[in-house]
Design an enzyme around this catalytic site. Sequence first.
Site, mmCIF file in Angstrom:
data_model
loop_
_atom_site.group_PDB
_atom_site.id
_atom_site.type_symbol
_atom_site.label_atom_id
_atom_site.label_comp_id
_atom_site.label_asym_id
_atom_site.label_seq_id
_atom_site.Cartn_x
_atom_site.Cartn_y
_atom_site.Cartn_z
ATOM 1 N N LYS A 96 0.819 -1.217 0.000
ATOM 2 C CA LYS A 96 0.000 0.000 0.000
ATOM 3 C C LYS A 96 0.851 1.265 0.000
ATOM 4 O O LYS A 96 0.604 2.183 -0.771
ATOM 5 C CB LYS A 96 -0.935 0.023 1.212
ATOM 6 C CG LYS A 96 -1.968 -1.073 1.256
ATOM 7 C CD LYS A 96 -3.026 -0.812 2.304
ATOM 8 C CE LYS A 96 -2.460 -0.620 3.689
ATOM 9 N NZ LYS A 96 -1.803 -1.831 4.219
ATOM 10 N N ARG B 113 -10.165 1.276 9.808
ATOM 11 C CA ARG B 113 -9.603 -0.051 10.046
ATOM 12 C C ARG B 113 -10.679 -1.062 10.441
ATOM 13 O O ARG B 113 -10.387 -2.253 10.541
ATOM 14 C CB ARG B 113 -8.542 0.005 11.147
ATOM 15 C CG ARG B 113 -7.277 0.750 10.757
ATOM 16 C CD ARG B 113 -6.254 0.694 11.871
ATOM 17 N NE ARG B 113 -5.036 1.430 11.552
ATOM 18 C CZ ARG B 113 -4.006 0.923 10.886
ATOM 19 N NH1 ARG B 113 -4.053 -0.329 10.483
ATOM 20 N NH2 ARG B 113 -2.936 1.647 10.642
ATOM 21 N N ARG C 142 13.097 -8.452 4.560
ATOM 22 C CA ARG C 142 13.611 -7.112 4.847
ATOM 23 C C ARG C 142 14.858 -7.190 5.722
ATOM 24 O O ARG C 142 14.971 -8.010 6.619
ATOM 25 C CB ARG C 142 12.550 -6.281 5.577
ATOM 26 C CG ARG C 142 11.336 -5.912 4.746
ATOM 27 C CD ARG C 142 10.319 -5.230 5.637
ATOM 28 N NE ARG C 142 9.114 -4.850 4.907
ATOM 29 C CZ ARG C 142 8.008 -4.411 5.487
ATOM 30 N NH1 ARG C 142 7.950 -4.293 6.808
ATOM 31 N NH2 ARG C 142 6.951 -4.085 4.763
ATOM 32 N N ARG D 242 14.536 -6.927 11.810
ATOM 33 C CA ARG D 242 13.761 -6.384 12.912
ATOM 34 C C ARG D 242 12.874 -7.473 13.526
ATOM 35 O O ARG D 242 12.436 -8.396 12.835
ATOM 36 C CB ARG D 242 12.878 -5.230 12.438
ATOM 37 C CG ARG D 242 13.652 -4.039 11.890
ATOM 38 C CD ARG D 242 12.712 -2.899 11.578
ATOM 39 N NE ARG D 242 11.603 -3.336 10.725
ATOM 40 C CZ ARG D 242 10.597 -2.550 10.361
ATOM 41 N NH1 ARG D 242 10.553 -1.289 10.776
ATOM 42 N NH2 ARG D 242 9.634 -3.008 9.584
ATOM 43 N N ARG E 225 0.729 -11.056 12.708
ATOM 44 C CA ARG E 225 0.165 -9.786 12.231
ATOM 45 C C ARG E 225 -0.907 -10.029 11.175
ATOM 46 O O ARG E 225 -1.913 -9.312 11.121
ATOM 47 C CB ARG E 225 1.287 -8.908 11.656
ATOM 48 C CG ARG E 225 2.239 -8.358 12.711
ATOM 49 C CD ARG E 225 3.499 -7.797 12.108
ATOM 50 N NE ARG E 225 3.247 -6.658 11.237
ATOM 51 C CZ ARG E 225 4.172 -6.113 10.447
ATOM 52 N NH1 ARG E 225 5.398 -6.631 10.412
ATOM 53 N NH2 ARG E 225 3.884 -5.083 9.692
#
Length: 216
Positions: free
Chosen positions: A14, A89, A128, A161, A172
């Site tokens: 997004k 949301r 990442r 991370r 998540r």
Amino acid sequence: MNIVILLGAPGSGKGTLAAELAKVPGIAHLSTGDLLRGAVKAGTPAGVEAKGYMESGNLVPDALIARMVGDYLEQNAKLSTVLLDGFPRNVPQAEILAELLQKTGVTLRCALLLDVPDDVVVRRISGRRVCPKCGAGFNVDTLPPKQDGICDVCGAELVVRKDDTPETVRHRLEVYAGQTFPLIAYYKERGMLRVVDGSGDALAPKVEAALKELHD
């Protein structure tokens, strides 16, 4: 002015997509997270009120976030399209937004869902890598460093991370599903949901075509 709500799981693209589309004159990307931080930093009345909630460890009320969105729309009335990212949301927030837009005369064109399979999202996010020294970001698949595990900018060792481990990403995604699937159904029932396959590259042309179809 038209509003397009961006929906999609973490890692669906997004933010990257919105940044690309915002290069088109008349289109702006409104991340409510950035809007909230900006209002607090600027010391606006809404920002001062929000800061009080944040400093006390409480969530900023939906109505206050909606007020900030309304202020932004009023201040940027000449824009043709605003890509709204991060709000709503859930269904109650969607209803607050609908009431706000009705009062301001702004048109909600659609909710645009970037549909990406969970395994693709996990691969994207867990790939990442970030430099703890200078903050530079990389991805082992899409933006690998010149030397494996080493920052191109400062030479420090790259790290993963905690939020980017496969286990955390899957959690998540579970949270996202619980919160957002009812919202997707809400807009689908109203004939306002548009779905774009976000699993491949070059998303912007697909979305530009979808937006053009809405304007025609």
